[in-house]
Each structure stands twice: as structure tokens, then as C-alpha cells.
Design a protein around this motif. Structure first.
Motif, PDB file in Angstrom:
ATOM      1  N   VAL A  29       1.106  -1.146  -0.002  1.00  0.00           N
ATOM      2  CA  VAL A  29      -0.039   0.014  -0.087  1.00  0.00           C
ATOM      3  C   VAL A  29       0.895   1.275  -0.028  1.00  0.00           C
ATOM      4  O   VAL A  29       0.678   2.050  -0.808  1.00  0.00           O
ATOM      5  CB  VAL A  29      -0.918   0.127   1.264  1.00  0.00           C
ATOM      6  CG1 VAL A  29      -1.638   1.321   1.387  1.00  0.00           C
ATOM      7  CG2 VAL A  29      -1.857  -1.237   0.966  1.00  0.00           C
ATOM      8  N   ILE A  30       1.764   1.210   0.806  1.00  0.00           N
ATOM      9  CA  ILE A  30       2.832   2.515   0.697  1.00  0.00           C
ATOM     10  C   ILE A  30       3.516   2.538  -0.487  1.00  0.00           C
ATOM     11  O   ILE A  30       3.419   3.680  -1.042  1.00  0.00           O
ATOM     12  CB  ILE A  30       3.744   2.279   1.922  1.00  0.00           C
ATOM     13  CG1 ILE A  30       3.357   2.194   3.316  1.00  0.00           C
ATOM     14  CG2 ILE A  30       5.023   3.195   1.833  1.00  0.00           C
ATOM     15  CD1 ILE A  30       4.178   1.714   4.285  1.00  0.00           C
ATOM     16  N   VAL A  32       2.216   1.809  -3.339  1.00  0.00           N
ATOM     17  CA  VAL A  32       1.315   2.184  -4.308  1.00  0.00           C
ATOM     18  C   VAL A  32       0.920   3.736  -3.931  1.00  0.00           C
ATOM     19  O   VAL A  32       0.767   4.602  -4.939  1.00  0.00           O
ATOM     20  CB  VAL A  32      -0.107   1.344  -4.391  1.00  0.00           C
ATOM     21  CG1 VAL A  32      -1.119   1.966  -4.915  1.00  0.00           C
ATOM     22  CG2 VAL A  32       0.376  -0.038  -4.873  1.00  0.00           C
ATOM     23  N   LEU A  33       0.886   4.122  -2.884  1.00  0.00           N
ATOM     24  CA  LEU A  33       0.847   5.509  -2.347  1.00  0.00           C
ATOM     25  C   LEU A  33       1.628   6.245  -3.048  1.00  0.00           C
ATOM     26  O   LEU A  33       1.596   7.519  -3.316  1.00  0.00           O
ATOM     27  CB  LEU A  33       0.517   5.621  -1.065  1.00  0.00           C
ATOM     28  CG  LEU A  33      -0.686   5.083  -0.464  1.00  0.00           C
ATOM     29  CD1 LEU A  33      -0.694   5.154   0.953  1.00  0.00           C
ATOM     30  CD2 LEU A  33      -1.973   5.970  -1.121  1.00  0.00           C
ATOM     31  N   GLN A  34       2.837   5.660  -3.182  1.00  0.00           N
ATOM     32  CA  GLN A  34       4.104   6.530  -3.600  1.00  0.00           C
ATOM     33  C   GLN A  34       4.235   6.457  -5.092  1.00  0.00           C
ATOM     34  O   GLN A  34       5.252   7.093  -5.770  1.00  0.00           O
ATOM     35  CB  GLN A  34       5.506   6.075  -2.916  1.00  0.00           C
ATOM     36  CG  GLN A  34       5.741   6.322  -1.392  1.00  0.00           C
ATOM     37  CD  GLN A  34       6.956   5.787  -0.863  1.00  0.00           C
ATOM     38  OE1 GLN A  34       7.439   4.551  -1.541  1.00  0.00           O
ATOM     39  NE2 GLN A  34       7.420   6.217   0.146  1.00  0.00           N
TER      40      GLN A  34
END
Length: 119
Positions: A29-30, A32-34
Motif C-alpha cells: 500500500v505504501i 502504491v501511494l508513492q
């Protein structure tokens, strides 16, 4: 508890499965958020490397007969160095200028240090 016993090794190799999946999802998730694209490969890489980190410590514990911080450092360093060498990971906290200035330090060497220290 006998660290070299088959029962302990079985527990040592199976107990990190669930935490590796949970934390692998979190790291995915981290990523993808980046800006990384969502893919099963990203999920598999994060979960797989976390599991490998834990699984590498099992034979070290059996050989030394105890748990040790050095096992964490060695496992983290090996996983990080392999990931950088394969082009799957980057070296956190190291700018390209560092490698330009210190040409004798390869990204794989730096990865072993950084991932080992972070373990």
C-alpha cells in the motif's frame, strides 16, 4: 527449547507466514501511494522478502543454539543485497551522489549495510 529440533524449525518456518502477508500488504500500500503500479508481483515481492528475512534466521538459530541480533542483521543484509543486485529494490537513504563520490562502494554493498542496520 531445542532450536535445532524439527518441531522448532517447523514452527520457525511457519510462524512468519501470517505476519509476512500482513506487513507485505502494508508495504505494498505504501509503494502504491508513492506511485508504484498495483500488481500481484509487488504484493508477492513484499510478502516473499519479508518471509525470507524471517526464514533465513531459522538455520542461524539452530547452528548457534540461540537467537541473536547478528542473525537479524545478516538476514536483513542478505535480503537487501540480493534485492538490489536483482534490481528489485533500491538503497534507501543513499543518494546517487554517494556512489559517484565513493566509487569503491557498490550499491549491493551499501544495501547490505542499510538493510542489515534496519533489521
Amino acid at each position: 527449547i531445542m532450536l535445532a529440533s524439527p518441531a522448532y524449525q517447523k514452527q520457525c518456518l511457519t510462524s512468519p507466514v501470517q505476519p509476512s502477508i500482513v506487513w507485505g500488504c502494508g508495504f505494498s500500500v505504501i509503494h502504491v501511494l508513492q506511485g508504484a503500479p498495483i500488481s500481484p508481483g509487488l504484493f508477492a515481492l513484499n510478502c516473499g522478502l519479508l518471509y525470507t528475512y524471517h526464514a533465513l534466521q531459522c538455520p542461524m538459530e539452530a547452528l548457534h543454539g540461540r537467537r541473536s541480533l547478528l542473525h537479524n542483521v545478516a538476514a536483513g543484509g542478505l535480503v537487501g543485497a540480493w534485492g538490489v543486485q536483482q534490481g528489485l529494490l533500491g538503497v534507501p537513504f543513499a543518494s546517487p551522489a554517494f556512489f559517484f563520490r565513493y566509487r569503491q562502494v557498490t550499491p549491493t554493498m551499501a544495501a547490505f549495510f542499510v538493510y542489515g542496520a534496519g533489521a
